[in-house]
Design a protein around this motif. Structure first.
Motif: not given
Length: 346
Positions: A242-250, A256-262, A318-324
Protein backbone atom coordinates in the motif's frame (compact mmCIF):
# COMPACT_ATOMS: atom_id res chain seq x y z
CA UNK A 1 10.04 -27.43 9.99
CA UNK A 2 7.00 -25.93 8.28
CA UNK A 3 3.80 -27.22 6.71
CA UNK A 4 3.06 -26.94 3.01
CA UNK A 5 -0.41 -26.51 1.53
CA UNK A 6 -0.99 -30.27 1.63
CA UNK A 7 -0.33 -30.24 5.37
CA UNK A 8 2.90 -32.26 5.23
CA UNK A 9 6.23 -31.18 6.66
CA UNK A 10 8.97 -29.83 4.44
CA UNK A 11 12.37 -28.28 4.99
CA UNK A 12 12.52 -24.59 4.02
CA UNK A 13 14.31 -24.11 0.70
CA UNK A 14 17.46 -22.04 0.35
CA UNK A 15 17.28 -18.28 -0.02
CA UNK A 16 17.55 -17.15 -3.64
CA UNK A 17 16.55 -13.47 -3.63
CA UNK A 18 16.71 -10.88 -0.84
CA UNK A 19 15.54 -7.27 -0.87
CA UNK A 20 16.44 -4.81 1.91
CA UNK A 21 14.97 -1.33 2.21
CA UNK A 22 14.31 -0.90 -1.52
CA UNK A 23 13.45 2.66 -2.55
CA UNK A 24 12.52 4.24 -5.85
CA UNK A 25 11.84 7.98 -5.84
CA UNK A 26 10.95 9.98 -8.94
CA UNK A 27 11.79 13.70 -8.82
CA UNK A 28 8.97 16.22 -9.23
CA UNK A 29 10.35 19.10 -11.30
CA UNK A 30 8.92 22.49 -12.12
CA UNK A 31 9.85 25.62 -14.03
CA UNK A 32 12.12 26.44 -16.94
CA UNK A 33 15.19 25.18 -15.08
CA UNK A 34 13.45 21.96 -14.01
CA UNK A 35 13.99 22.59 -10.32
CA UNK A 36 13.26 19.56 -8.14
CA UNK A 37 10.54 20.47 -5.64
CA UNK A 38 9.81 17.01 -4.26
CA UNK A 39 9.73 13.29 -4.93
CA UNK A 40 7.16 10.66 -5.79
CA UNK A 41 7.90 7.78 -3.41
CA UNK A 42 6.84 4.92 -5.68
CA UNK A 43 8.67 2.34 -3.55
CA UNK A 44 9.54 3.39 -0.02
CA UNK A 45 11.55 0.92 2.05
CA UNK A 46 10.39 -2.49 0.80
CA UNK A 47 12.05 -5.58 2.27
CA UNK A 48 11.34 -9.25 1.60
CA UNK A 49 13.01 -12.51 0.60
CA UNK A 50 12.18 -15.31 -1.83
CA UNK A 51 13.20 -18.94 -1.45
CA UNK A 52 14.13 -21.25 -4.32
CA UNK A 53 11.14 -22.91 -5.97
CA UNK A 54 8.44 -20.83 -4.29
CA UNK A 55 6.03 -18.26 -5.65
CA UNK A 56 5.80 -14.98 -3.75
CA UNK A 57 2.79 -12.88 -4.64
CA UNK A 58 2.92 -9.08 -4.60
CA UNK A 59 -0.57 -7.55 -4.46
CA UNK A 60 -2.25 -4.19 -3.99
CA UNK A 61 -4.17 -1.45 -5.75
CA UNK A 62 -2.97 0.10 -8.99
CA UNK A 63 -0.21 2.60 -8.26
CA UNK A 64 0.95 0.98 -5.02
CA UNK A 65 4.45 0.25 -6.39
CA UNK A 66 4.19 -3.43 -7.34
CA UNK A 67 5.48 -3.12 -10.90
CA UNK A 68 8.15 -0.58 -9.94
CA UNK A 69 9.43 -3.03 -7.33
CA UNK A 70 9.65 -5.81 -9.93
CA UNK A 71 11.40 -3.56 -12.45
CA UNK A 72 13.93 -2.45 -9.84
CA UNK A 73 14.82 -6.07 -9.08
CA UNK A 74 16.23 -6.56 -12.58
CA UNK A 75 17.45 -2.97 -12.97
CA UNK A 76 14.92 -1.91 -15.58
CA UNK A 77 14.50 0.92 -13.08
CA UNK A 78 17.54 2.07 -11.11
CA UNK A 79 16.70 2.00 -7.39
CA UNK A 80 17.13 5.19 -5.38
CA UNK A 81 18.21 3.23 -2.33
CA UNK A 82 18.26 -0.15 -0.67
CA UNK A 83 19.97 -3.42 -1.52
CA UNK A 84 19.10 -6.44 -3.68
CA UNK A 85 20.97 -9.74 -3.39
CA UNK A 86 20.86 -12.86 -5.52
CA UNK A 87 22.16 -16.13 -4.06
CA UNK A 88 23.95 -18.48 -6.45
CA UNK A 89 26.15 -21.47 -5.64
CA UNK A 90 26.55 -20.29 -2.07
CA UNK A 91 27.60 -16.78 -3.12
CA UNK A 92 25.69 -13.62 -2.18
CA UNK A 93 25.75 -11.42 -5.29
CA UNK A 94 24.56 -7.78 -5.18
CA UNK A 95 22.17 -6.89 -8.01
CA UNK A 96 23.11 -3.50 -9.42
CA UNK A 97 23.92 -1.89 -12.81
CA UNK A 98 27.44 -3.36 -12.71
CA UNK A 99 26.39 -6.97 -12.14
CA UNK A 100 23.03 -7.20 -13.88
CA UNK A 101 24.48 -8.09 -17.31
CA UNK A 102 26.02 -11.23 -15.83
CA UNK A 103 22.80 -12.07 -13.96
CA UNK A 104 20.45 -11.79 -16.94
CA UNK A 105 20.59 -15.54 -17.46
CA UNK A 106 19.25 -16.08 -13.94
CA UNK A 107 16.77 -13.20 -13.59
CA UNK A 108 14.07 -12.75 -16.24
CA UNK A 109 10.83 -10.77 -16.63
CA UNK A 110 7.40 -11.51 -18.12
CA UNK A 111 5.70 -8.24 -19.01
CA UNK A 112 2.08 -7.39 -18.33
CA UNK A 113 0.92 -6.38 -21.80
CA UNK A 114 1.52 -9.00 -24.53
CA UNK A 115 0.38 -6.47 -27.13
CA UNK A 116 3.18 -3.97 -26.48
CA UNK A 117 5.99 -6.12 -25.08
CA UNK A 118 6.70 -7.90 -28.40
CA UNK A 119 8.45 -6.14 -31.28
CA UNK A 120 5.88 -6.03 -34.13
CA UNK A 121 8.69 -6.03 -36.73
CA UNK A 122 10.23 -9.29 -35.53
CA UNK A 123 9.08 -12.82 -36.22
CA UNK A 124 8.40 -15.09 -33.27
CA UNK A 125 11.61 -16.96 -34.07
CA UNK A 126 13.68 -13.78 -33.79
CA UNK A 127 11.88 -12.61 -30.64
CA UNK A 128 12.54 -15.84 -28.76
CA UNK A 129 16.07 -16.25 -30.19
CA UNK A 130 17.20 -12.71 -29.35
CA UNK A 131 18.30 -13.45 -25.74
CA UNK A 132 20.23 -16.49 -26.98
CA UNK A 133 21.98 -14.48 -29.67
CA UNK A 134 22.82 -11.73 -27.18
CA UNK A 135 24.44 -14.29 -24.89
CA UNK A 136 26.59 -15.90 -27.53
CA UNK A 137 24.61 -18.65 -29.25
CA UNK A 138 25.56 -18.30 -32.95
CA UNK A 139 24.89 -21.68 -34.50
CA UNK A 140 21.70 -21.38 -36.59
CA UNK A 141 20.71 -25.01 -36.18
CA UNK A 142 21.16 -24.83 -32.43
CA UNK A 143 19.16 -21.61 -32.31
CA UNK A 144 16.30 -23.04 -34.34
CA UNK A 145 16.13 -26.21 -32.25
CA UNK A 146 16.19 -24.25 -29.03
CA UNK A 147 13.44 -21.87 -30.17
CA UNK A 148 11.21 -24.72 -31.36
CA UNK A 149 11.72 -26.47 -28.02
CA UNK A 150 10.73 -23.33 -26.12
CA UNK A 151 7.63 -22.76 -28.24
CA UNK A 152 6.59 -26.38 -27.74
CA UNK A 153 7.08 -26.01 -23.98
CA UNK A 154 4.61 -23.12 -23.87
CA UNK A 155 1.98 -24.80 -26.02
CA UNK A 156 2.91 -23.45 -29.48
CA UNK A 157 4.81 -25.19 -32.27
CA UNK A 158 7.47 -24.79 -34.93
CA UNK A 159 4.75 -23.79 -37.39
CA UNK A 160 4.59 -20.40 -35.65
CA UNK A 161 8.26 -19.48 -36.23
CA UNK A 162 7.70 -17.19 -39.22
CA UNK A 163 4.64 -15.44 -37.89
CA UNK A 164 4.55 -11.90 -36.48
CA UNK A 165 2.94 -10.87 -33.16
CA UNK A 166 -0.14 -9.35 -34.82
CA UNK A 167 -1.04 -12.80 -36.18
CA UNK A 168 -1.58 -14.21 -32.66
CA UNK A 169 -4.28 -13.92 -30.02
CA UNK A 170 -3.52 -12.30 -26.67
CA UNK A 171 -3.00 -15.64 -24.96
CA UNK A 172 -0.64 -16.82 -27.69
CA UNK A 173 1.36 -13.59 -27.52
CA UNK A 174 1.79 -14.02 -23.78
CA UNK A 175 3.01 -17.57 -24.41
CA UNK A 176 5.63 -16.11 -26.76
CA UNK A 177 6.64 -13.70 -24.00
CA UNK A 178 6.96 -16.60 -21.56
CA UNK A 179 9.08 -18.56 -24.07
CA UNK A 180 11.38 -15.54 -24.45
CA UNK A 181 11.74 -15.28 -20.65
CA UNK A 182 12.69 -18.97 -20.42
CA UNK A 183 15.24 -18.87 -23.26
CA UNK A 184 18.28 -18.51 -20.98
CA UNK A 185 17.16 -21.09 -18.39
CA UNK A 186 16.56 -18.53 -15.61
CA UNK A 187 16.24 -19.34 -11.93
CA UNK A 188 13.95 -16.43 -11.00
CA UNK A 189 11.13 -15.09 -13.17
CA UNK A 190 9.29 -11.88 -12.30
CA UNK A 191 5.74 -12.18 -13.61
CA UNK A 192 4.26 -8.68 -13.89
CA UNK A 193 0.49 -9.25 -13.98
CA UNK A 194 0.94 -11.78 -16.80
CA UNK A 195 -2.77 -12.53 -17.18
CA UNK A 196 -4.47 -9.20 -16.43
CA UNK A 197 -4.78 -8.27 -20.13
CA UNK A 198 -6.27 -11.65 -21.11
CA UNK A 199 -9.77 -13.11 -21.19
CA UNK A 200 -10.77 -15.13 -18.13
CA UNK A 201 -10.70 -18.48 -19.95
CA UNK A 202 -7.23 -17.70 -21.33
CA UNK A 203 -6.05 -16.57 -17.89
CA UNK A 204 -6.62 -20.05 -16.52
CA UNK A 205 -4.60 -21.60 -19.36
CA UNK A 206 -1.65 -19.26 -18.80
CA UNK A 207 -1.70 -19.73 -15.02
CA UNK A 208 -1.71 -23.52 -15.42
CA UNK A 209 1.13 -23.19 -17.94
CA UNK A 210 3.20 -21.14 -15.47
CA UNK A 211 2.66 -23.76 -12.78
CA UNK A 212 3.64 -26.60 -15.11
CA UNK A 213 6.78 -24.74 -16.20
CA UNK A 214 7.70 -24.01 -12.59
CA UNK A 215 7.55 -27.71 -11.77
CA UNK A 216 9.36 -28.72 -14.97
CA UNK A 217 12.23 -26.21 -14.75
CA UNK A 218 12.40 -25.60 -10.99
CA UNK A 219 11.56 -21.91 -11.38
CA UNK A 220 11.10 -19.33 -8.65
CA UNK A 221 8.41 -16.70 -9.25
CA UNK A 222 7.73 -13.20 -7.99
CA UNK A 223 4.10 -12.95 -9.08
CA UNK A 224 2.75 -9.39 -9.30
CA UNK A 225 -1.04 -9.23 -9.46
CA UNK A 226 -4.18 -7.49 -8.30
CA UNK A 227 -6.54 -10.46 -8.78
CA UNK A 228 -6.53 -12.15 -5.37
CA UNK A 229 -8.28 -15.27 -6.67
CA UNK A 230 -5.35 -15.88 -9.04
CA UNK A 231 -2.89 -15.15 -6.24
CA UNK A 232 -4.51 -17.73 -3.97
CA UNK A 233 -4.33 -20.34 -6.73
CA UNK A 234 -0.65 -19.93 -7.64
CA UNK A 235 1.25 -18.35 -4.70
CA UNK A 236 2.90 -19.84 -1.63
CA UNK A 237 3.31 -16.54 0.23
CA UNK A 238 1.77 -13.12 -0.35
CA UNK A 239 3.03 -9.59 0.34
CA UNK A 240 0.39 -6.82 0.41
CA UNK A 241 1.56 -3.37 -0.69
CA UNK A 242 0.00 0.00 0.00
CA UNK A 243 1.44 3.33 -1.13
CA UNK A 244 4.93 2.00 -1.77
CA UNK A 245 5.27 -0.13 1.36
CA UNK A 246 4.55 -3.72 2.38
CA UNK A 247 1.85 -3.70 5.06
CA UNK A 248 1.43 -7.47 5.49
CA UNK A 249 3.27 -10.63 4.45
CA UNK A 250 2.35 -14.23 5.22
CA UNK A 251 1.79 -17.71 3.81
CA UNK A 252 -1.17 -17.59 1.45
CA UNK A 253 -3.47 -19.82 3.53
CA UNK A 254 -2.65 -17.93 6.72
CA UNK A 255 -3.18 -14.54 5.11
CA UNK A 256 -6.50 -15.43 3.50
CA UNK A 257 -7.88 -17.06 6.65
CA UNK A 258 -6.55 -14.63 9.23
CA UNK A 259 -5.51 -11.18 7.91
CA UNK A 260 -4.01 -8.77 10.42
CA UNK A 261 -4.04 -5.49 8.48
CA UNK A 262 -7.26 -3.51 7.80
CA UNK A 263 -6.22 -2.89 4.20
CA UNK A 264 -5.87 -6.64 3.59
CA UNK A 265 -9.34 -7.17 5.05
CA UNK A 266 -10.76 -4.54 2.69
CA UNK A 267 -9.14 -6.24 -0.32
CA UNK A 268 -10.58 -9.60 0.67
CA UNK A 269 -14.08 -8.15 1.10
CA UNK A 270 -14.08 -7.27 -2.61
CA UNK A 271 -13.45 -10.83 -3.80
CA UNK A 272 -16.62 -12.33 -5.38
CA UNK A 273 -17.82 -15.55 -3.74
CA UNK A 274 -19.15 -18.54 -5.75
CA UNK A 275 -22.28 -18.66 -3.58
CA UNK A 276 -24.59 -15.71 -4.45
CA UNK A 277 -26.32 -16.10 -1.08
CA UNK A 278 -23.02 -15.69 0.78
CA UNK A 279 -21.76 -12.38 -0.55
CA UNK A 280 -20.33 -10.25 2.28
CA UNK A 281 -20.83 -6.52 2.21
CA UNK A 282 -17.72 -4.95 0.68
CA UNK A 283 -15.69 -2.64 2.89
CA UNK A 284 -15.79 0.78 1.21
CA UNK A 285 -12.58 2.64 1.99
CA UNK A 286 -13.00 6.34 2.69
CA UNK A 287 -11.50 8.82 0.24
CA UNK A 288 -8.90 8.14 -2.41
CA UNK A 289 -5.41 6.69 -2.30
CA UNK A 290 -3.11 9.50 -1.07
CA UNK A 291 -0.48 10.86 -3.42
CA UNK A 292 2.90 9.11 -3.10
CA UNK A 293 4.40 12.58 -3.56
CA UNK A 294 2.76 13.71 -0.32
CA UNK A 295 1.97 10.66 1.83
CA UNK A 296 0.17 11.10 5.18
CA UNK A 297 2.14 11.26 8.41
CA UNK A 298 2.21 8.18 10.59
CA UNK A 299 0.53 5.14 9.07
CA UNK A 300 -0.06 5.84 5.38
CA UNK A 301 -3.38 3.99 5.56
CA UNK A 302 -4.88 5.85 8.53
CA UNK A 303 -6.97 8.41 6.52
CA UNK A 304 -8.97 5.51 5.04
CA UNK A 305 -8.90 3.10 7.99
CA UNK A 306 -12.05 2.57 10.07
CA UNK A 307 -9.95 1.31 12.98
CA UNK A 308 -7.58 4.30 13.10
CA UNK A 309 -6.68 5.83 16.46
CA UNK A 310 -4.64 8.93 17.37
CA UNK A 311 -1.32 7.05 17.44
CA UNK A 312 -1.87 6.06 13.79
CA UNK A 313 -1.70 9.72 12.73
CA UNK A 314 1.63 10.25 14.52
CA UNK A 315 3.75 7.10 14.34
CA UNK A 316 4.57 4.94 11.36
CA UNK A 317 4.06 1.25 12.22
CA UNK A 318 6.97 -1.12 11.66
CA UNK A 319 6.59 -4.36 9.70
CA UNK A 320 7.11 -6.97 12.41
CA UNK A 321 6.18 -10.59 13.18
CA UNK A 322 2.84 -11.50 14.70
CA UNK A 323 3.12 -13.10 18.14
CA UNK A 324 3.18 -16.86 17.70
CA UNK A 325 4.01 -16.79 13.97
CA UNK A 326 7.32 -15.23 13.01
CA UNK A 327 6.57 -15.79 9.31
CA UNK A 328 3.45 -13.57 9.45
CA UNK A 329 4.50 -9.91 9.29
CA UNK A 330 2.21 -6.92 9.68
CA UNK A 331 2.69 -3.14 9.80
CA UNK A 332 -0.21 -2.07 12.02
CA UNK A 333 -0.24 -0.70 15.58
CA UNK A 334 -3.30 -2.80 16.45
CA UNK A 335 -3.05 -5.67 13.96
CA UNK A 336 -2.82 -8.35 16.65
CA UNK A 337 -5.85 -7.02 18.53
CA UNK A 338 -8.33 -6.50 15.67
CA UNK A 339 -10.82 -9.24 14.75
CA UNK A 340 -10.60 -9.01 10.99
CA UNK A 341 -12.47 -11.15 8.47
CA UNK A 342 -10.59 -13.30 6.00
CA UNK A 343 -11.83 -14.76 2.77
CA UNK A 344 -12.66 -18.10 4.38
CA UNK A 345 -14.47 -16.64 7.38
CA UNK A 346 -16.42 -13.91 5.60
Amino acid sequence: MALNREGTEHTPARLILEVKGLQKYYPVQRGVFRTTIGYVRAVDGVSFHVRAGETLGLVGESGCGKTTTGRCLIQLEKPTGGEIFYYKNGAKIPVNPKTIKHLRRDLQYIFQDPYSSLNPRMTVERIVAEPLITHGVKNKTELRDRVVGLLTAVGLSGEHLRRYPHEFSGGQRQRVGIARALALNPQVVICDEPVSALDVSVQAQVINLLQDLQEQYGLTYLFIAHDLSVVYHICDRVAVMYLGRIVELAAVDVLFANPKHPYTEALFSAIPRPDPDNQPAPIILAGDVPSPADPPRGCHFHPRCRYARPICTREQPVLKPVVGNEDHLVACHFGEHLALKGIQSA
